[in-house]
Design an enzyme around this catalytic site. Structure first.
Site, PDB file in Angstrom:
ATOM      1  N   THR A 146     -23.204  18.663 -33.080  1.00 56.92           N
ATOM      2  CA  THR A 146     -22.491  18.267 -31.862  1.00 56.92           C
ATOM      3  C   THR A 146     -20.974  18.253 -32.055  1.00 56.92           C
ATOM      4  OG1 THR A 146     -24.381  16.882 -31.400  1.00 56.92           O
ATOM      5  CG2 THR A 146     -22.412  16.450 -30.110  1.00 56.92           C
ATOM      6  N   GLY A 185     -24.742  11.696 -38.017  1.00 57.53           N
ATOM      7  CA  GLY A 185     -25.018  10.434 -38.706  1.00 57.53           C
ATOM      8  C   GLY A 185     -24.723  10.521 -40.189  1.00 57.53           C
ATOM      9  N   GLU A 428     -31.791  14.854 -30.369  1.00 58.32           N
ATOM     10  CA  GLU A 428     -32.822  15.911 -30.427  1.00 58.32           C
ATOM     11  C   GLU A 428     -33.189  16.399 -29.030  1.00 58.32           C
ATOM     12  OE1 GLU A 428     -33.533  17.253 -33.199  1.00 58.32           O
ATOM     13  OE2 GLU A 428     -32.542  15.717 -34.391  1.00 58.32           O
TER      14      GLU A 428
HETATM   15  C1  LIG Z   1     -26.697   7.643 -31.901  1.00 58.02           C
HETATM   16  C2  LIG Z   1     -26.464   9.120 -31.889  1.00 58.02           C
HETATM   17  C3  LIG Z   1     -26.672   9.852 -33.049  1.00 58.02           C
HETATM   18  C4  LIG Z   1     -26.407  11.221 -33.080  1.00 58.02           C
HETATM   19  N1  LIG Z   1     -26.578  11.923 -34.235  1.00 58.02           N
HETATM   20  C5  LIG Z   1     -26.227  13.227 -34.294  1.00 58.02           C
HETATM   21  C6  LIG Z   1     -26.329  13.961 -35.514  1.00 58.02           C
HETATM   22  O1  LIG Z   1     -26.760  13.442 -36.537  1.00 58.02           O
HETATM   23  N2  LIG Z   1     -25.913  15.260 -35.529  1.00 58.02           N
HETATM   24  C7  LIG Z   1     -25.428  15.874 -34.411  1.00 58.02           C
HETATM   25  O2  LIG Z   1     -25.065  17.043 -34.484  1.00 58.02           O
HETATM   26  N3  LIG Z   1     -25.353  15.214 -33.228  1.00 58.02           N
HETATM   27  C8  LIG Z   1     -25.738  13.913 -33.141  1.00 58.02           C
HETATM   28  N4  LIG Z   1     -25.663  13.231 -31.950  1.00 58.02           N
HETATM   29  C9  LIG Z   1     -25.241  13.924 -30.754  1.00 58.02           C
HETATM   30  C10 LIG Z   1     -26.416  14.196 -29.831  1.00 58.02           C
HETATM   31  O3  LIG Z   1     -27.252  15.171 -30.398  1.00 58.02           O
HETATM   32  C11 LIG Z   1     -25.887  14.619 -28.469  1.00 58.02           C
HETATM   33  O4  LIG Z   1     -25.167  13.522 -27.947  1.00 58.02           O
HETATM   34  C12 LIG Z   1     -27.034  14.996 -27.556  1.00 58.02           C
HETATM   35  O5  LIG Z   1     -27.554  16.251 -27.909  1.00 58.02           O
HETATM   36  C13 LIG Z   1     -26.625  15.027 -26.085  1.00 58.02           C
HETATM   37  O6  LIG Z   1     -25.601  15.919 -25.893  1.00 58.02           O
HETATM   38  P1  LIG Z   1     -24.236  15.503 -25.170  1.00 58.02           P
HETATM   39  O7  LIG Z   1     -23.710  14.292 -25.829  1.00 58.02           O
HETATM   40  O8  LIG Z   1     -23.411  16.721 -25.149  1.00 58.02           O
HETATM   41  O9  LIG Z   1     -24.638  15.109 -23.732  1.00 58.02           O
HETATM   42  P2  LIG Z   1     -24.328  15.955 -22.380  1.00 58.02           P
HETATM   43  O10 LIG Z   1     -25.047  17.227 -22.536  1.00 58.02           O
HETATM   44  O11 LIG Z   1     -22.859  16.002 -22.216  1.00 58.02           O
HETATM   45  O12 LIG Z   1     -25.011  15.021 -21.367  1.00 58.02           O
HETATM   46  C14 LIG Z   1     -24.296  14.210 -20.437  1.00 58.02           C
HETATM   47  C15 LIG Z   1     -25.039  14.260 -19.093  1.00 58.02           C
HETATM   48  O13 LIG Z   1     -24.990  15.594 -18.601  1.00 58.02           O
HETATM   49  C16 LIG Z   1     -26.290  16.019 -18.237  1.00 58.02           C
HETATM   50  N5  LIG Z   1     -26.427  17.457 -18.484  1.00 58.02           N
HETATM   51  C17 LIG Z   1     -26.032  18.157 -19.565  1.00 58.02           C
HETATM   52  N6  LIG Z   1     -26.357  19.449 -19.429  1.00 58.02           N
HETATM   53  C18 LIG Z   1     -26.971  19.581 -18.253  1.00 58.02           C
HETATM   54  C19 LIG Z   1     -27.550  20.670 -17.533  1.00 58.02           C
HETATM   55  N7  LIG Z   1     -27.573  21.892 -18.040  1.00 58.02           N
HETATM   56  N8  LIG Z   1     -28.110  20.418 -16.341  1.00 58.02           N
HETATM   57  C20 LIG Z   1     -28.119  19.177 -15.832  1.00 58.02           C
HETATM   58  N9  LIG Z   1     -27.597  18.113 -16.456  1.00 58.02           N
HETATM   59  C21 LIG Z   1     -27.025  18.305 -17.648  1.00 58.02           C
HETATM   60  C22 LIG Z   1     -27.239  15.210 -19.105  1.00 58.02           C
HETATM   61  O14 LIG Z   1     -28.506  15.093 -18.485  1.00 58.02           O
HETATM   62  C23 LIG Z   1     -26.519  13.877 -19.189  1.00 58.02           C
HETATM   63  O15 LIG Z   1     -26.867  13.095 -18.074  1.00 58.02           O
HETATM   64  C24 LIG Z   1     -25.941  11.867 -31.905  1.00 58.02           C
HETATM   65  C25 LIG Z   1     -25.767  11.123 -30.722  1.00 58.02           C
HETATM   66  C26 LIG Z   1     -26.029   9.769 -30.713  1.00 58.02           C
HETATM   67  C27 LIG Z   1     -25.819   8.993 -29.442  1.00 58.02           C
END
Ligand SMILES: Cc1cc2nc3c(=O)[nH]c(=O)nc-3n(C[C@H](O)[C@H](O)[C@H](O)COP(=O)(O)OP(=O)(O)OC[C@H]3O[C@@H](n4cnc5c(N)ncnc54)[C@H](O)[C@@H]3O)c2cc1C
Length: 667
Positions: A146, A185, A428
């Site tokens: 991410t 993480g 995930e």
């Molecule tokens: C506690 C924690 C641990 C983590 N650990 C890791 C890790 O070890 N390694 C790593 O690489 N990442 C890690 N992450 C990141 C995590 O994998 C991402 O936050 C997750 O994949 C969601 O992506 P985003 O944050 O970009 O959310 P977004 O995609 O930005 O989501 C935000 C909103 O937009 C909506 N949305 C997004 N795309 C679409 C679409 N195409 N159509 C409609 N709605 C959409 C979603 O439904 C959501 O409501 C971690 C996150 C957390 C919170």
């Protein structure tokens, strides 16, 4: 302290054997191994402090968690929990770690993301080179995908890995602020390595996202290497023992052989080759993690339900005319908060087990060169992972509120469980994003069915388009048959409706497929949720029917299946009526039957949660104690507040007293 009399009576009056259910949930051998792993953590003085993690400040918390990680590393060797290739050992290690830390911990992604990525993406030679170092903790790693501006949309990642054939190296680079790696993480302070996802560029051509083994810190000094800026991302909603981190790479070089090359290779002269395998193959390790998360959500909910149910057995409120206060567990409204939670925990548990077995079957077919069930696997794991995370989080919060004021205290243990579990809705694969993928797959499967193609087993029902014919007779077996057919028909109708709407948008609005799908996202999500919900019902019913339970226990579990299926129909009744999956008369019969089933489940409520077999250490709750002595525990917990260290807090002398003196002086 003697056991609370109310909870003792609950156990004495139950008509099922909780142990029998425990063996059904985990298998006899599994139940013993799990218990052993829990006991090993519980008896170990080195792990005492994790019970107070939620009360520690961040520095102390992290320091303590790292100290425990070092002890854990020894114990893993000692107990033989170190073989990452063996699934049973993987599970035992998971049980042990969950009991040691009671939540996420600095090396969690090392075990849950870094090692599985090496195994899933590396060639046999790379596995041989990297895995032993990861298993003996010389390499402490994370999974680094991410970025600040992209998580769900993986193709949008901006970090580049440009091949330099003159030195046979990749140059990893963070091109701008939005490309900073964010969230992995353990990245902040703990890890010295990462499996890092970046856009592979060779002589100006972009080949898309690929995984790279990337050293971040010196293996002796732990200093970040030149070209690496790395740090912790600060406080989060929960899980603060884990140092989620950020990372900036500046023209940072790694050897060519550090591209994990199981599916794609770059030769020394820069020639790119890729195996001709479906894209889902490359994501099998992620698929595996999703199956694990279904069980993780089930476990979180099982813990919250255990706490809330035991507490409801010992809590008495509101005297009747005879001056007797009833156990709150006797109130119908309280039962309607707790029993759906208990049944959902069981349903998700059976779903996790069924999913695991489907995963193993499909993996075996893939091993024999048969790729035909990969889309089915993706549909099952994505739908169930999202649904189980969402629904368990919902019920955990209901459990918390069902404990009244004490549910709001950290002493209840439920706030920690909620904080840990709600992560599953995001990591995930974010839930909505997964539902959208599943919804689209269902539309594709329906089209295949309509054109006469044979569908994979879990989706075969989409070919059946006739309304439910089973009669509703309200006898357990036939009620279950009726409910399952209602769920199936509802999904067929939902899938058909959204397919029709998409086709209409394509023809009348002259939009492309992507735009047409976007216009009907809400319906796609609804369809996917209904599908996942149906899977949990089916897997629960099949799991119970196929179990070797004794008759009394089996009947009790079938009542739970019935309650779970009916509850889900009643709560979404508008949708089922609209789709003519059942009629108003049948709905009203089901509503009444659901209320009747509350009386069937009530006598066994405590036994049903005892069967989850969580020791007090894992519940970490004053309200959920096995012995039911909640008020004594709450009083001890309150006395332990750091504010109580001084009878008169220093702030009194610093602020309150001078203020009072100043006011008095003016009078
Ligand atoms: C506690 C924690 C641990 C983590 N650990 C890791 C890790 O070890 N390694 C790593 O690489 N990442 C890690 N992450 C990141 C995590 O994998 C991402 O936050 C997750 O994949 C969601 O992506 P985003 O944050 O970009 O959310 P977004 O995609 O930005 O989501 C935000 C909103 O937009 C909506 N949305 C997004 N795309 C679409 C679409 N195409 N159509 C409609 N709605 C959409 C979603 O439904 C959501 O409501 C971690 C996150 C957390 C919170």
């Amino acid at each position: 302290m003697p056991t609370n009399t109310d909870i003792a009576a609950e156990r004495a009056n139950s008509n099922i054997n909780a142990r029998d259910l425990t063996f059904t949930l985990y298998g006899e051998d599994g139940a013993y191994r799990r218990k052993l792993a829990f006991e090993r953590a519980d008896k170990d003085q080195a792990f005492e402090k994790s019970k107070k993690f939620s009360l520690m400040d961040r520095d102390k918390l992290y320091d303590e968690a790292i100290r425990m990680e070092t002890v854990v590393a020894q114990r893993l060797q000692e107990y033989g929990y170190n073989n990452s290739k063996d699934i049973q050992t993987f599970l035992d290690r998971g049980y042990f770690l969950s009991a040691v830390f009671l939540g996420v911990h600095p090396f969690a992604i090392h075990f849950g993301g870094f090692i599985p990525s090496i195994l899933g993406q590396g060639t046999p030679e790379q596995i041989q080179e990297f895995l032993p170092k990861a298993e003996c903790m010389e390499y402490i790693g994370t999974y680094c995908q991410t970025e600040l501006s992209h998580g769900s949309f993986v193709r949008g990642l901006e970090t580049t890995a440009t091949y330099d054939k003159s030195t046979e190296e990749f140059i990893l680079h963070t091109p701008n602020l939005s490309a900073i790696k964010f969230w992995p993480g353990g990245l902040g302070r703990s890890c010295n390595y990462a499996v890092l996802m970046a856009q592979l560029v060779i002589t100006g051509k972009n080949y898309g996202i690929h995984p790279f083994m990337c050293q971040l810190r010196d293996l002796n000094t732990h200093q970040p290497l030149p070209g690496v800026e790395v740090g912790d991302i600060n406080y989060k909603f929960g899980g603060n023992a884990l140092d989620n981190g950020y990372l900036i790479l500046t023209h940072y070089r790694i050897p060519r052989t550090h591209l994990l090359m199981k599916y794609a290779q770059v030769s020394p002269d820069g020639t790119y080759t890729r195996q001709d395998v479906p894209p889902q193959i490359a994501y099998l390790s992620m698929t595996f993690l999703r199956t694990i998360l279904v069980t993780a959500s089930a476990s979180s909910l099982a813990k919250a339900a255990t706490i809330a149910t035991r507490y409801s057995a010992v809590r008495r409120q509101t005297a009747n005319r005879d001056g007797i206060e009833r156990q709150i567990l006797d109130y119908q409204t309280q039962q309607m908060k707790l029993f759906p939670a208990i049944c959902t925990a069981y349903a998700l548990h059976f779903s996790g087990a069924a999913l695991q077995s489907a995963y193993n079957d499909i993996l075996a077919s893939v091993g024999n060169g048969d790729m035909s069930r990969l889309s089915e696997l993706h549909c099952l794991t994505s739908g169930l992972k999202a649904y189980s995370a969402d629904i368990s989080s919902h019920h955990i919060e209901v459990c918390r509120r069902s404990c009244g004021g004490h549910g709001y205290s950290h002493a209840s243990g439920i706030p920690d469980i909620y904080q840990q579990n709600v992560i599953n809705c995001t990591v995930e694969g974010e839930s909505t994003v997964l539902y959208l993928q599943v919804g689209r797959s269902l539309v594709k499967f329906l089209k295949k069915a309509d054109s006469g193609e044979k569908l994979p087993p879990a989706l075969a029902f989409l070919s059946e388009s006739s309304p439910p014919t089973a009669k509703l007779t309200l006898r357990t077996e036939s009620t279950l048959d009726f409910c399952v057919s209602v769920f199936k028909y509802n999904i067929v109708q939902l899938s058909r409706a959204v397919t029709h709407q998409i086709a209409q948008s394509l023809s009348t609005n002259s939009v492309n497929l992507e735009a047409a799908l976007a216009l009907h996202s809400l319906e796609l999500v609804k369809t996917a949720q209904a599908f996942a919900q149906y899977l949990t019902v089916l897997m629960f019913v099949d799991g119970v029917k196929g179990s070797k339970l004794n008759p009394k226990e089996k009947l009790c579990m079938l009542h739970m299946c019935e309650f779970y299926a009916i509850h889900n129909i009643v709560e979404e009744s508008g949708q089922f009526l609209k789709n003519e999956a059942l009629n108003a008369e049948q709905l009203s019969q089901l509503c009444q039957h659901r209320t009747f089933l509350l009386t069937k489940l009530r006598p066994n409520a405590v036994a049903l949660v005892d069967a989850f077999d969580y020791p007090d250490r894992l519940l970490n709750s004053c309200l959920g104690r096995y012995d039911g002595n909640v008020y004594e525990a709450l009083y001890e917990y309150a006395k332990d507040s750091t504010l109580n260290q001084h009878q008169v807090h220093p702030s009194y002398h610093k602020y309150i007293k001078p203020m009072q003196q100043a006011i008095r002086a003016k009078l």
